[in-house]
Structures are given as structure tokens and as C-alpha cells.
Design an enzyme around this catalytic site. Structure first.
Site, mmCIF file in Angstrom:
data_model
loop_
_atom_site.group_PDB
_atom_site.id
_atom_site.type_symbol
_atom_site.label_atom_id
_atom_site.label_comp_id
_atom_site.label_asym_id
_atom_site.label_seq_id
_atom_site.Cartn_x
_atom_site.Cartn_y
_atom_site.Cartn_z
ATOM 1 C CG ASN A 32 -0.254 0.100 2.529
ATOM 2 O OD1 ASN A 32 0.967 0.189 2.580
ATOM 3 N ND2 ASN A 32 -1.016 0.065 3.608
ATOM 4 N N GLY A 36 6.536 2.317 2.424
ATOM 5 C CA GLY A 36 7.463 1.894 1.365
ATOM 6 C C GLY A 36 7.537 2.926 0.252
ATOM 7 C CG ASP A 50 -4.289 -1.864 3.787
ATOM 8 O OD1 ASP A 50 -3.723 -0.860 4.244
ATOM 9 O OD2 ASP A 50 -4.544 -2.889 4.467
ATOM 10 C CB THR A 114 10.848 -8.878 15.291
ATOM 11 O OG1 THR A 114 11.698 -8.129 16.154
ATOM 12 C CG2 THR A 114 9.484 -8.961 15.951
ATOM 13 C CE1 TYR A 138 7.149 -4.740 14.594
ATOM 14 C CE2 TYR A 138 8.989 -5.026 16.102
ATOM 15 C CZ TYR A 138 8.448 -5.153 14.841
ATOM 16 O OH TYR A 138 9.194 -5.696 13.819
ATOM 17 C CE LYS A 142 6.231 -7.774 12.742
ATOM 18 N NZ LYS A 142 6.215 -8.064 11.308
ATOM 19 C CG ASN A 167 19.206 -4.469 15.341
ATOM 20 O OD1 ASN A 167 18.863 -5.354 16.130
ATOM 21 N ND2 ASN A 167 19.084 -3.194 15.621
ATOM 22 N N GLY A 281 12.830 -0.112 28.186
ATOM 23 C CA GLY A 281 12.624 -1.391 27.497
ATOM 24 C C GLY A 281 13.726 -1.770 26.533
ATOM 25 C CG ASP A 282 16.599 0.250 23.780
ATOM 26 O OD1 ASP A 282 16.002 -0.540 23.024
ATOM 27 O OD2 ASP A 282 17.093 1.333 23.397
HETATM 28 N N1 LIG Z 1 14.110 -3.466 9.751
HETATM 29 C C1 LIG Z 1 14.422 -4.319 10.738
HETATM 30 O O1 LIG Z 1 15.518 -4.286 11.300
HETATM 31 C C2 LIG Z 1 13.418 -5.371 11.159
HETATM 32 C C3 LIG Z 1 13.736 -6.208 12.233
HETATM 33 C C4 LIG Z 1 12.829 -7.196 12.612
HETATM 34 C C5 LIG Z 1 11.639 -7.358 11.908
HETATM 35 N N2 LIG Z 1 11.334 -6.521 10.891
HETATM 36 C C6 LIG Z 1 10.062 -6.735 10.171
HETATM 37 O O2 LIG Z 1 10.355 -6.841 8.797
HETATM 38 C C7 LIG Z 1 9.269 -6.338 8.010
HETATM 39 C C8 LIG Z 1 9.802 -5.337 6.999
HETATM 40 O O3 LIG Z 1 10.462 -4.277 7.682
HETATM 41 P P1 LIG Z 1 11.105 -3.071 6.884
HETATM 42 O O4 LIG Z 1 12.178 -2.507 7.737
HETATM 43 O O5 LIG Z 1 11.397 -3.506 5.495
HETATM 44 O O6 LIG Z 1 9.887 -2.031 6.900
HETATM 45 P P2 LIG Z 1 9.291 -1.123 5.722
HETATM 46 O O7 LIG Z 1 8.364 -0.165 6.386
HETATM 47 O O8 LIG Z 1 10.372 -0.589 4.882
HETATM 48 O O9 LIG Z 1 8.447 -2.184 4.873
HETATM 49 C C9 LIG Z 1 7.130 -2.568 5.170
HETATM 50 C C10 LIG Z 1 6.323 -2.457 3.875
HETATM 51 O O10 LIG Z 1 4.998 -2.935 4.096
HETATM 52 C C11 LIG Z 1 4.064 -2.022 3.528
HETATM 53 N N3 LIG Z 1 2.812 -2.156 4.287
HETATM 54 C C12 LIG Z 1 2.637 -1.893 5.611
HETATM 55 N N4 LIG Z 1 1.362 -2.153 5.953
HETATM 56 C C13 LIG Z 1 0.729 -2.588 4.827
HETATM 57 C C14 LIG Z 1 -0.602 -3.008 4.543
HETATM 58 N N5 LIG Z 1 -1.549 -3.014 5.476
HETATM 59 N N6 LIG Z 1 -0.904 -3.411 3.291
HETATM 60 C C15 LIG Z 1 0.038 -3.392 2.319
HETATM 61 N N7 LIG Z 1 1.322 -3.004 2.523
HETATM 62 C C16 LIG Z 1 1.646 -2.596 3.763
HETATM 63 C C17 LIG Z 1 4.726 -0.666 3.636
HETATM 64 O O11 LIG Z 1 4.246 0.278 2.712
HETATM 65 C C18 LIG Z 1 6.186 -1.017 3.386
HETATM 66 O O12 LIG Z 1 6.509 -0.959 2.008
HETATM 67 C C19 LIG Z 1 8.281 -5.753 9.013
HETATM 68 O O13 LIG Z 1 7.249 -6.713 9.196
HETATM 69 C C20 LIG Z 1 9.078 -5.576 10.278
HETATM 70 O O14 LIG Z 1 8.260 -5.721 11.428
HETATM 71 C C21 LIG Z 1 12.191 -5.536 10.493
#
Ligand SMILES: NC(=O)c1ccc[n+]([C@@H]2O[C@H](COP(=O)([O-])OP(=O)(O)OC[C@H]3O[C@@H](n4cnc5c(N)ncnc54)[C@H](O)[C@@H]3O)[C@@H](O)[C@H]2O)c1
Length: 326
Positions: A32, A36, A50, A114, A138, A142, A167, A281-282
Site C-alpha cells: 500500500n 514503502g 492494502d 522479530t 509491536y 508479531k 537488526n 525497554g531497551d
Molecule cells: N528493519 C528491521 O531491522 C526489522 C527487524 C525485525 C523485523 N522486521 C520486520 O520486517 C518487516 C519489513 O520491515 P522493513 O524494515 O522492510 O519495513 P518497511 O516499512 O520498509 O516495509 C514494510 C512495507 O509494508 C508495507 N505495508 C505496511 N502495511 C501494509 C498493509 N496493510 N498493506 C500493504 N502493505 C503494507 C509498507 O508500505 C512497506 O513498504 C516488518 O514486518 C518488520 O516488522 C524488520
């Protein structure tokens, strides 16, 4: 195989889409574009919708064999202030997605979980045996999805891999895609923005932790190592493997100060730092035990901290030069 990459216009999803393509799979991106960016998915079919839009979702699910689900809200602090937003997107809409998968007979899903599901870990390095006791909404959202996957596996034969990232960091070696969050709260891009003057300073949260230099230790894993692990997990499920819940980390931790030094070395710039208090919480250290991933996936992170910082720096410089020329 045709794979629907949900959240594929985001940071990690866009790298996974490319990793799938490198392995010869066909990819459709569903996003959506709330956090992103469409250009991160360029070269792929992008369905802008979405996951709560079940009619559109189902029309696309009927065209695919498997799903990778990256879409979520992912700011810990925001989840504490606005849990409703997190439960709606990550839980309610997540469940709508799972049910749509069942209805469309899609029986394989890779899920972005995560290390936040462990909360404050009982033991470090963190193996999958640690109890899952998230300490913020959060992490709770998950964990809920992991529980739903387990139940759907038992009841309906839905096969899944819940991949618990530590990370995620770094960028694709091409420099074409990388991390682009707004606001940017992750350490490496924030520190680089401070180094280039794009932000005044970076905040260092806590210098009095029980770690060798007093700053928090985290396990940074290159986004393309993560992406590769997703493809491997999906191919294993396709080959008949059982569902799995696996940590994805390197097993090596770096402190905030060590990361800042590495960024200063690579960028040859000073990172202006403002010392701030601890964030609630860190935990002092979050480092993965990657043994199970090595065993199940025959996979190991191969990229180093140098690779992470060098690729992130290359990506950031490209963004800066694009901004200057536009
Ligand atoms: N970045 C990290 O270090 C990290 C660590 C642990 C887990 N995660 C998990 O990895 C996943 C990706 O993280 P990221 O850093 O790439 O985040 P990001 O925000 O860059 O990517 C998430 C994408 O999902 C899309 N999105 C969100 N809700 C939506 C919906 N309802 N419908 C359609 N699209 C939707 C957003 O537009 C975005 O493009 C997440 O689920 C996050 O919880 C990330």
C-alpha cells in the site's frame, strides 16, 4: 514458482524480491506504499493495495503459489503510544491475509518476525528456546501472528517459516535499493544522516549499560543475507519441509559506539552525537544464536559489518546525489 511479496516496496521486502528473481522465481509485489516506496519495487509488477482489501488481495493470491509477508508497522515506540494502529495492521489485517491465503489455497508463507518476540531475553546469545515474552505492543503483535501461524499449520496444513530478524542493516550491493524509513530511527542510517549534516546529530540512548563500553549491543545482519535466507526457507517448504521458527542473526554483537566508529572510518566524516538517557525497554544486549538457522537452512550470514556499513554508505550517497539533482 510465483511468489507474492507483500510489503515488497519496503526495505527488506524489496531485497527479498530481488533475491527471488535471482533464483529464477516470478515475483508480484503487493504494497500500500504507506511506509514503502514504489521505486524500490521498480522492475516488478506492483499491486498498490492494502492487505485489508481482501477482494484485491484474493484476486492476486489466486495467481501465486506462495507468500512472503513483510507488511507491518514496525516502530516499537509508536506501538506503545498507539497500540490500536499496530493491532489493526499487524494483527487484524494480518489475520485477513492468512484467511485469504487459505481461501485461495495458498499453503506456504514466509513471515517477517522479530527478536522483539523474546522481550528481555533470559539467556544471551538468544536461541529459539528463550521464552517469548514481548515487552511492547509491536512484539506482541508479531507473537500473535506466530501463534496464528502455528494454529493454522496444525489445523489446515499451512506451512510457514517465521523468521525472527535481529537488526537488518546495509543495502543491496548495486546501490539501487536500500533502507528508506521516514522517520528514520535505525542506528546506521541515522548516524550517517548526522555525519552528512542531513540531521543535526544522532542521539545515543544510554552510555551506562553493563557492556564493555556502556552502550547497547545489537546483532546487525546484512539485508541481502536476510533476503537469501527467505528464499532458502521458501524453497525448503516447497520441497516438503516442516514449518519452522528461526532466528536470523550473525551471532556477533556490536555496540553503538563500535558502529559509530565504523561509520566514521568508512565515511571519513565525524558523527555528531548527543548523549541521551536510556530508552525504556531497551535491553543491554540482543545477540542471536544462529545455530538453528545454520542447521535447518544450511545458511549463515556471510556479509561482515564492513560490508553492511560500506553498502549503506553507498546507498545513502546515491540518495543524496539524487536529491541534489532533482
Ligand atoms: N528493519 C528491521 O531491522 C526489522 C527487524 C525485525 C523485523 N522486521 C520486520 O520486517 C518487516 C519489513 O520491515 P522493513 O524494515 O522492510 O519495513 P518497511 O516499512 O520498509 O516495509 C514494510 C512495507 O509494508 C508495507 N505495508 C505496511 N502495511 C501494509 C498493509 N496493510 N498493506 C500493504 N502493505 C503494507 C509498507 O508500505 C512497506 O513498504 C516488518 O514486518 C518488520 O516488522 C524488520
Amino acid at each position: 514458482m510465483v511468489v507474492l511479496v507483500i510489503g515488497g516496496a519496503g526495505y527488506i521486502g524489496s531485497h527479498a524480491a530481488r533475491a527471488l528473481r535471482r533464483r529464477g522465481h516470478e515475483v508480484i509485489v503487493y504494497d500500500n506504499v504507506s511506509t514503502g516506496h514504489a521505486f524500490l519495487a521498480s522492475g516488478f509488477e506492483l499491486v498498490r493495495a492494502d492487505i485489508a482489501d481482501v477482494a484485491t488481495l484474493k484476486s492476486v493470491l489466486r495467481r501465486v503459489d506462495s507468500v512472503m509477508h513483510f507488511a507491518a508497522h514496525a516502530y516499537v515506540g509508536e506501538s506503545v503510544e498507539n497500540p490500536r494502529k499496530y493491532f489493526r495492521n499487524n494483527v487484524e489485517s494480518g489475520l485477513a491475509l492468512l484467511n485469504a491465503c487459505l481461501d485461495c489455497n495458498v499453503r506456504r508463507i514466509i513471515f517477517s518476525s522479530t527478536c522483539a518476540v523474546y522481550g528481555v531475553p533470559v539467556r544471551i546469545p538468544i536461541s529459539e528456546q528463550n521464552p517469548r515474552q514481548p515487552v511492547n505492543p509491536y512484539g506482541v503483535s508479531k507473537l500473535f501472528f506466530e501463534n496464528a501461524l502455528e494454529a493454522y499449520d496444525r489445523a489446515y496444513g499451512l506451512r510457514f517459516a517465521a523468521l525472527r530478524y535481529f537488526n537488518a542493516a546495509g543495502a543491496d550491493e548495486s546501490g539501487e535499493i536500500g533502507e528508506l524509513h521516514d522517520p528514520e530511527s535505525h542506528l546506521i542510517p541515522s548516524a550517517m544522516q548526522a555525519a552528512t549534516g542531513a540531521r543535526r546529530e544522532m542521539e545515543l540512548f544510554g552510555t551506562d549499560y553493563p557492556t564493555p563500553d556502556g552502550t547497547c549491543i545489537r546483532d546487525y545482519i546484512h539485508v541481502n543475507d536476510l533476503a537469501d535466507a527467505h528464499v532458502i526457507a521458501l524453497e525448503l517448504l516447497t520441497g516438503g519441509a516442516n514449518s519452522m521458527e528461526v532466528n536470523l542473526g550473525t551471532g556477533r554483537g556490536y555496540s553503538v559506539k563500535e558502529i559509530i566508529s565504523k561509520i566514521e572510518e568508512v565515511s571519513k566524516l565525524k558523527v555528531p552525537v548527543r548523549i541521551a538517557g536510556r530508552r525504556p525497554g531497551d535491553p543491554p544486549a540482543l545477540v542471536a544464536d544462529p545455530t538453528l538457522a545454520e542447521k535447518l537452512l544450511h545458511w549463515k550470514a556471510t556479509r561482515s559489518l564492513d560490508d553492511i556499513v560500506a553498502t549503506a554508505w553507498k546507498w545513502m550517497q546515491r540518495q543524496d546525489s539524487k536529491a541534489l539533482s532533482s
